[in-house]
Design an enzyme around this catalytic site. Structure first.
Site, mmCIF file in Angstrom:
data_model
loop_
_atom_site.group_PDB
_atom_site.id
_atom_site.type_symbol
_atom_site.label_atom_id
_atom_site.label_comp_id
_atom_site.label_asym_id
_atom_site.label_seq_id
_atom_site.Cartn_x
_atom_site.Cartn_y
_atom_site.Cartn_z
ATOM 1 N N ASP A 113 0.820 -1.218 0.000
ATOM 2 C CA ASP A 113 0.000 0.000 0.000
ATOM 3 C C ASP A 113 0.857 1.272 0.000
ATOM 4 O O ASP A 113 0.687 2.155 0.861
ATOM 5 C CB ASP A 113 -0.919 0.032 1.249
ATOM 6 C CG ASP A 113 -1.676 -1.263 1.468
ATOM 7 O OD1 ASP A 113 -2.109 -1.865 0.475
ATOM 8 O OD2 ASP A 113 -1.844 -1.669 2.644
ATOM 9 N N GLU B 216 -11.609 -0.128 -2.787
ATOM 10 C CA GLU B 216 -10.741 0.453 -1.747
ATOM 11 C C GLU B 216 -9.577 1.174 -2.426
ATOM 12 O O GLU B 216 -9.549 1.304 -3.648
ATOM 13 C CB GLU B 216 -10.217 -0.640 -0.800
ATOM 14 C CG GLU B 216 -9.338 -1.680 -1.481
ATOM 15 C CD GLU B 216 -8.960 -2.858 -0.573
ATOM 16 O OE1 GLU B 216 -9.405 -2.930 0.576
ATOM 17 O OE2 GLU B 216 -8.210 -3.737 -1.060
HETATM 18 O O1 FUB Z 1 -3.059 -3.530 3.720
HETATM 19 C C1 FUB Z 1 -4.332 -3.814 4.233
HETATM 20 C C2 FUB Z 1 -5.371 -3.526 3.222
HETATM 21 O O2 FUB Z 1 -5.147 -4.320 2.056
HETATM 22 C C3 FUB Z 1 -5.387 -2.111 2.687
HETATM 23 O O3 FUB Z 1 -5.910 -1.183 3.571
HETATM 24 C C4 FUB Z 1 -6.138 -2.331 1.441
HETATM 25 O O4 FUB Z 1 -6.105 -1.257 0.545
HETATM 26 C C5 FUB Z 1 -5.486 -3.580 0.897
HETATM 27 O O5 FUB Z 1 -4.311 -3.300 0.195
#
Ligand code: FUB
Length: 338
Positions: free
Chosen positions: A32, A239
């Protein structure tokens, strides 16, 4: 020969597709990557993946991260410095578990680290921590941002000096639990024929520690101005929101989650609407796909992750590749393997 290089050489010999970039660091697992240029240097604010031993599920329980390390480099091909632990979950008084994808911003001599973490009631909230240095250490505020929920904050600085936070994530990111306007632990995901849930945006207050307004939906629409249905899961928001400005336009990019694309839309205002334009990054190895886009010395870069080092979805490694635009401002899709 490193393990990943050995695998690459062996893979090439078998005619397998090869990664276009190598992991930026291999001494820890990272994911991320939110990249920013501060004082002429690239700072990366990633998640720090660890082996928690927790079984994989649709809520992402296996992503049980406990701290953040900030990385920096003097150019996208330069040596990467790991500045060590910048914030530990132990030092966030209200936190329960799962430090997920963070972002950072700078204003008037202070750096702000924004992070999603579940509170002690197991509800994702967004917190903020401050430092005088881009690499931290950061000191967390004693409460989450008032009115914040869900995950994956992205804080964008507009050309007029205003800051906006974009956030949200469905499934494990709990956005569906807020669909009615208040928290409902039993709320269901949208079904295929229902309108897909939208990410949120709120202007930040002058002090960068709170929202200046009630969060609004970020409208993501097709070329006819229509929002997507949940069934359009190769295009609808899941997301990993990111916003950047290019040639006076606002680009909103995000992950489609269960179809694993990074897509984007273009708009004329930080509030959108953003009209869907296509794919920034094709699916990478591993379930999640999460990125950032940043300009450095006149070129554009895509920071992203895959699981080249571990082969396991919760133990990721960040990478960078150059990003190019077509003359009409659309983005040339990146395939991380060739
Ligand atoms: O790294 C945890 C979660 O996985 C993140 O918040 C999301 O975007 C996904 O990458």
């Amino acid at each position: 020969l490193s393990v990943s290089l050995f695998a690459a050489v062996a893979g090439a010999a078998q005619g397998k597709k090869q990664p276009i970039s190598q992991p930026l660091v291999s001494h820890i697992y990272t994911a991320d990557p939110s990249a920013h240029v501060f004082n002429g240097r690239i700072y990366i604010y990633p998640s720090h993946d660890i082996e928690s031993g927790i079984k994989q599920d649709d809520n992402g329980s296996h992503f049980d991260m406990k701290d953040y390390h900030i990385l920096s480099m003097d150019s996208p091909t330069g040596k990467v410095t790991d500045h060590g632990v910048a914030l530990d979950i132990k030092n966030i008084s209200w936190a329960g578990r799962q430090l997920w994808a963070p972002d950072a911003a700078y204003k008037n001599g202070t750096y702000y680290l924004y992070f999603p973490v579940k509170d002690k009631q197991d509800i994702f909230r967004i917190g903020v921590a401050t430092s005088k240095k881009p690499e931290g250490p950061f000191k967390a505020e004693s409460k989450p941002i008032d009115g914040s929920f869900s995950i994956d904050p992205c804080v964008f600085k507009d050309t007029d000096g205003s800051y906006y936070m974009y956030y949200g994530g469905i499934w494990g990111g709990q956005l569906q639990r807020w669909a009615s306007g208040s928290y409902d632990a039993n709320a269901k995901l949208r079904t295929a024929n229902e309108e897909a849930l939208l990410p949120k945006v709120a202007k930040m207050s002058n002090n960068m520690l709170s929202f200046a307004e009630a969060p609004k939906d970020v409208k993501l629409v097709d070329e006819n101005g229509k929002t997507f249905l949940e069934g359009n899961n190769d295009k609808r928001f899941f997301e990993a929101a990111w916003v950047h400005n290019y040639n006076g336009k606002y680009y909103f990019s995000y992950s489609t989650g269960d179809t694993h694309f990074i897509c984007y839309g273009i708009g004329d205002s930080p509030y959108g609407p953003f009209t869907y334009k296509g794919v920034v990054l094709k699916p990478v190895e591993g379930w999640t796909n999460h990125h950032s886009i940043v300009e450095f010395k006149g070129k554009w870069y895509l920071f992203y992750h895959d699981v080249q080092l571990s082969g396991q979805t919760h133990l990721r490694n960040i990478k960078v590749a150059e990003l190019k635009y077509n003359p009409d401002g659309t983005i040339v899709t990146v395939d991380a393997y060739k």
